[in-house]
Design a protein around this motif. Structure first.
Motif, PDB file in Angstrom:
ATOM      1  N   LEU A  99      19.618 -36.123 -44.698  1.00  0.00           N
ATOM      2  CA  LEU A  99      18.826 -34.907 -44.795  1.00  0.00           C
ATOM      3  C   LEU A  99      18.187 -34.695 -46.164  1.00  0.00           C
ATOM      4  CD1 LEU A  99      21.429 -32.558 -43.042  1.00  0.00           C
ATOM      5  CD2 LEU A  99      19.358 -33.499 -42.005  1.00  0.00           C
ATOM      6  N   ARG A 100      18.602 -35.439 -47.143  1.00  0.00           N
ATOM      7  CA  ARG A 100      18.158 -35.158 -48.508  1.00  0.00           C
ATOM      8  C   ARG A 100      16.662 -35.385 -48.702  1.00  0.00           C
ATOM      9  NH1 ARG A 100      22.857 -37.955 -52.290  1.00  0.00           N
ATOM     10  NH2 ARG A 100      24.494 -36.410 -51.889  1.00  0.00           N
ATOM     11  N   PRO A 101      15.980 -34.419 -49.294  1.00  0.00           N
ATOM     12  CA  PRO A 101      14.546 -34.580 -49.546  1.00  0.00           C
ATOM     13  C   PRO A 101      14.308 -35.345 -50.846  1.00  0.00           C
ATOM     14  CG  PRO A 101      15.250 -32.423 -50.283  1.00  0.00           C
ATOM     15  CD  PRO A 101      16.473 -33.081 -49.684  1.00  0.00           C
ATOM     16  N   ASP A 102      13.106 -35.825 -51.007  1.00  0.00           N
ATOM     17  CA  ASP A 102      12.703 -36.425 -52.285  1.00  0.00           C
ATOM     18  C   ASP A 102      12.341 -35.292 -53.247  1.00  0.00           C
ATOM     19  OD1 ASP A 102      13.000 -39.046 -51.417  1.00  0.00           O
ATOM     20  OD2 ASP A 102      10.987 -39.058 -50.542  1.00  0.00           O
ATOM     21  N   ASP A 107      12.128 -28.825 -62.794  1.00  0.00           N
ATOM     22  CA  ASP A 107      12.752 -27.585 -63.247  1.00  0.00           C
ATOM     23  C   ASP A 107      14.258 -27.745 -63.256  1.00  0.00           C
ATOM     24  OD1 ASP A 107      13.752 -26.169 -60.461  1.00  0.00           O
ATOM     25  OD2 ASP A 107      11.948 -27.378 -60.204  1.00  0.00           O
ATOM     26  N   MET A 108      14.947 -26.774 -63.825  1.00  0.00           N
ATOM     27  CA  MET A 108      16.389 -26.870 -64.023  1.00  0.00           C
ATOM     28  C   MET A 108      17.147 -27.011 -62.705  1.00  0.00           C
ATOM     29  SD  MET A 108      18.941 -24.262 -66.071  1.00  0.00           S
ATOM     30  CE  MET A 108      18.656 -22.924 -64.900  1.00  0.00           C
ATOM     31  N   LEU A 109      16.765 -26.223 -61.693  1.00  0.00           N
ATOM     32  CA  LEU A 109      17.455 -26.280 -60.407  1.00  0.00           C
ATOM     33  C   LEU A 109      17.242 -27.638 -59.741  1.00  0.00           C
ATOM     34  CD1 LEU A 109      16.694 -22.707 -58.988  1.00  0.00           C
ATOM     35  CD2 LEU A 109      18.796 -23.508 -60.063  1.00  0.00           C
ATOM     36  N   SER A 110      16.034 -28.144 -59.828  1.00  0.00           N
ATOM     37  CA  SER A 110      15.745 -29.453 -59.236  1.00  0.00           C
ATOM     38  C   SER A 110      16.557 -30.549 -59.915  1.00  0.00           C
ATOM     39  CB  SER A 110      14.255 -29.767 -59.340  1.00  0.00           C
ATOM     40  OG  SER A 110      13.485 -28.837 -58.596  1.00  0.00           O
ATOM     41  N   ARG A 111      16.638 -30.480 -61.233  1.00  0.00           N
ATOM     42  CA  ARG A 111      17.420 -31.487 -61.961  1.00  0.00           C
ATOM     43  C   ARG A 111      18.895 -31.391 -61.598  1.00  0.00           C
ATOM     44  NH1 ARG A 111      14.312 -29.789 -66.489  1.00  0.00           N
ATOM     45  NH2 ARG A 111      16.181 -28.822 -67.396  1.00  0.00           N
ATOM     46  N   ALA A 112      19.388 -30.168 -61.403  1.00  0.00           N
ATOM     47  CA  ALA A 112      20.794 -29.981 -61.033  1.00  0.00           C
ATOM     48  C   ALA A 112      21.084 -30.596 -59.667  1.00  0.00           C
ATOM     49  CB  ALA A 112      21.136 -28.491 -61.027  1.00  0.00           C
ATOM     50  N   ILE A 113      20.153 -30.421 -58.724  1.00  0.00           N
ATOM     51  CA  ILE A 113      20.354 -30.981 -57.386  1.00  0.00           C
ATOM     52  C   ILE A 113      20.268 -32.505 -57.430  1.00  0.00           C
ATOM     53  CG2 ILE A 113      19.424 -31.102 -55.045  1.00  0.00           C
ATOM     54  CD1 ILE A 113      18.538 -28.207 -55.361  1.00  0.00           C
ATOM     55  N   LYS A 114      19.324 -33.030 -58.196  1.00  0.00           N
ATOM     56  CA  LYS A 114      19.218 -34.479 -58.327  1.00  0.00           C
ATOM     57  C   LYS A 114      20.488 -35.062 -58.936  1.00  0.00           C
ATOM     58  CE  LYS A 114      15.331 -36.267 -59.747  1.00  0.00           C
ATOM     59  NZ  LYS A 114      14.094 -36.520 -60.547  1.00  0.00           N
ATOM     60  N   PHE A 115      21.071 -34.345 -59.898  1.00  0.00           N
ATOM     61  CA  PHE A 115      22.337 -34.804 -60.484  1.00  0.00           C
ATOM     62  C   PHE A 115      23.455 -34.752 -59.451  1.00  0.00           C
ATOM     63  CE2 PHE A 115      26.326 -33.757 -62.743  1.00  0.00           C
ATOM     64  CZ  PHE A 115      26.464 -34.932 -63.474  1.00  0.00           C
ATOM     65  N   LEU A 116      23.471 -33.682 -58.642  1.00  0.00           N
ATOM     66  CA  LEU A 116      24.471 -33.580 -57.573  1.00  0.00           C
ATOM     67  C   LEU A 116      24.362 -34.766 -56.630  1.00  0.00           C
ATOM     68  CD1 LEU A 116      26.541 -32.067 -55.730  1.00  0.00           C
ATOM     69  CD2 LEU A 116      24.561 -30.969 -54.663  1.00  0.00           C
ATOM     70  N   TYR A 117      23.155 -35.124 -56.279  1.00  0.00           N
ATOM     71  CA  TYR A 117      22.947 -36.239 -55.356  1.00  0.00           C
ATOM     72  C   TYR A 117      23.462 -37.555 -55.929  1.00  0.00           C
ATOM     73  CZ  TYR A 117      19.859 -33.338 -52.405  1.00  0.00           C
ATOM     74  OH  TYR A 117      19.350 -32.375 -51.564  1.00  0.00           O
ATOM     75  N   PRO A 122      25.948 -38.954 -49.754  1.00  0.00           N
ATOM     76  CA  PRO A 122      25.727 -38.304 -48.464  1.00  0.00           C
ATOM     77  C   PRO A 122      26.615 -38.893 -47.366  1.00  0.00           C
ATOM     78  CG  PRO A 122      24.001 -39.889 -48.840  1.00  0.00           C
ATOM     79  CD  PRO A 122      24.874 -39.905 -50.074  1.00  0.00           C
ATOM     80  N   THR A 123      27.821 -39.259 -47.725  1.00  0.00           N
ATOM     81  CA  THR A 123      28.787 -39.806 -46.769  1.00  0.00           C
ATOM     82  C   THR A 123      30.037 -38.931 -46.755  1.00  0.00           C
ATOM     83  OG1 THR A 123      29.781 -41.220 -48.465  1.00  0.00           O
ATOM     84  CG2 THR A 123      27.957 -42.143 -47.197  1.00  0.00           C
ATOM     85  N   ASN A 124      30.861 -39.125 -45.715  1.00  0.00           N
ATOM     86  CA  ASN A 124      32.101 -38.344 -45.586  1.00  0.00           C
ATOM     87  C   ASN A 124      31.790 -36.841 -45.654  1.00  0.00           C
ATOM     88  OD1 ASN A 124      33.606 -40.846 -45.699  1.00  0.00           O
ATOM     89  ND2 ASN A 124      33.255 -40.804 -47.905  1.00  0.00           N
ATOM     90  N   VAL A 125      30.959 -36.401 -44.735  1.00  0.00           N
ATOM     91  CA  VAL A 125      30.458 -35.027 -44.802  1.00  0.00           C
ATOM     92  C   VAL A 125      30.998 -34.111 -43.713  1.00  0.00           C
ATOM     93  CG1 VAL A 125      28.331 -35.644 -46.002  1.00  0.00           C
ATOM     94  CG2 VAL A 125      28.413 -35.742 -43.498  1.00  0.00           C
ATOM     95  N   CYS A 126      31.530 -34.673 -42.644  1.00  0.00           N
ATOM     96  CA  CYS A 126      31.981 -33.847 -41.523  1.00  0.00           C
ATOM     97  C   CYS A 126      33.454 -34.105 -41.221  1.00  0.00           C
ATOM     98  CB  CYS A 126      31.152 -34.149 -40.283  1.00  0.00           C
ATOM     99  SG  CYS A 126      31.516 -33.100 -38.860  1.00  0.00           S
ATOM    100  N   GLN A 171      22.992 -30.930 -48.405  1.00  0.00           N
ATOM    101  CA  GLN A 171      24.156 -31.763 -48.649  1.00  0.00           C
ATOM    102  C   GLN A 171      24.985 -31.942 -47.379  1.00  0.00           C
ATOM    103  OE1 GLN A 171      24.606 -33.575 -51.084  1.00  0.00           O
ATOM    104  NE2 GLN A 171      26.730 -34.248 -50.951  1.00  0.00           N
ATOM    105  N   HIS A 172      24.766 -31.039 -46.412  1.00  0.00           N
ATOM    106  CA  HIS A 172      25.498 -31.101 -45.153  1.00  0.00           C
ATOM    107  C   HIS A 172      24.602 -30.717 -43.987  1.00  0.00           C
ATOM    108  CE1 HIS A 172      29.655 -31.799 -46.499  1.00  0.00           C
ATOM    109  NE2 HIS A 172      29.347 -31.075 -47.562  1.00  0.00           N
TER     110      HIS A 172
END
Length: 226
Positions: A99-102, A107-117, A122-126, A171-172
């Motif tokens: 599901l993850r977008p490119d 911006d700060m929020l975008s960088r935070a999400i990219k770092f999270l990724y 994206p495995t072991n999610v359910c 993320q899920h």
């Protein structure tokens, strides 16, 4: 001194090692992606409650551990037991999501999400551990006499925000959230619902409807009862 039960938190060491093993070695065989997921928007600001989850879980364990050993034990069983069940399910039904977008913004929020990724695959999610643990912490705090009603409202808001954040930061899948909630309900019934109902009945109180039973089960009121 007087809080030796906090040593039980070391149980998370093997649990985190187990999770690390799953992340590095399990190859997804089932990709979870529904039509509803395609309609759920990507909202960057929800990275904030997603990250708050780490502090929320820590706060729940520390706060219950300081105020009530019983509440601490219940929460520890809830979280550690649920995480173990999740890991077993990950191994039996290797799953992931696409599901993850490119993200091209800087911006700060975008960088935070990219770092999270980069640190959270994206495995072991359910089922979603984010969802499961958030419900567990809110249940523990809501059933704690020392926790005021206003604080319970804040905890409930955080729990809902965290659960929503898992799908809004992609993320899920919504399936992960549903199964995380169902797993939490399975743990909640023996750890909180049944003891609450038994305690209520021990004060010779009567239930007049299924709604009464539900209210006592999900919103424990220490004695005296109204």
């Amino acid at each position: 001194r007087g809080h030796s039960h906090f040593y039980l938190l070391f149980i998370f060491v093997p649990l985190l090692m187990w999770f690390s093993y799953c992340e590095k070695n399990i190859v997804p065989e089932y990709i979870l992606h529904t039509a509803l997921d395609n309609k759920i928007p990507f909202i960057k600001v929800f990275i904030i409650p997603y990250v708050i989850w780490y502090f929320y879980v820590a706060f729940g364990l520390i706060y219950t551990g300081i105020n009530s050993k019983e509440a601490f034990y219940r929460l520890l069983i809830f979280i550690s037991g649920g995480m173990a069940v999740c890991y077993i399910l990950y191994m039996l039904f290797p799953n992931g999501q696409d599901l993850r977008p490119d993200i091209t913004e800087t911006d700060m929020l975008s960088r935070a999400i990219k770092f999270l990724y980069t640190i959270d695959t994206p495995t072991n999610v359910c089922p979603s551990i984010h969802v499961f643990n958030s419900i567990g912490v809110d249940a523990a705090l809501r059933n704690l006499y020392a926790f005021s009603n206003n604080k319970k409202k804040i905890s409930f808001f955080l729990m809902i925000s965290i659960c929503l954040s898992t799908i809004f930061v992609k993320q899920h899948s919504i399936i992960d959230v549903i199964y995380g909630t169902l797993l939490a309900a399975i743990f909640y019934i023996p750890l909180y619902a049944i003891p609450n109902i038994k305690l209520y009945k021990s004060y010779n109180k009567k239930f007049y409807s299924l709604l009464d039973i539900f209210k006592i089960a999900v919103n424990y009121k220490p004695f005296p009862y109204d």
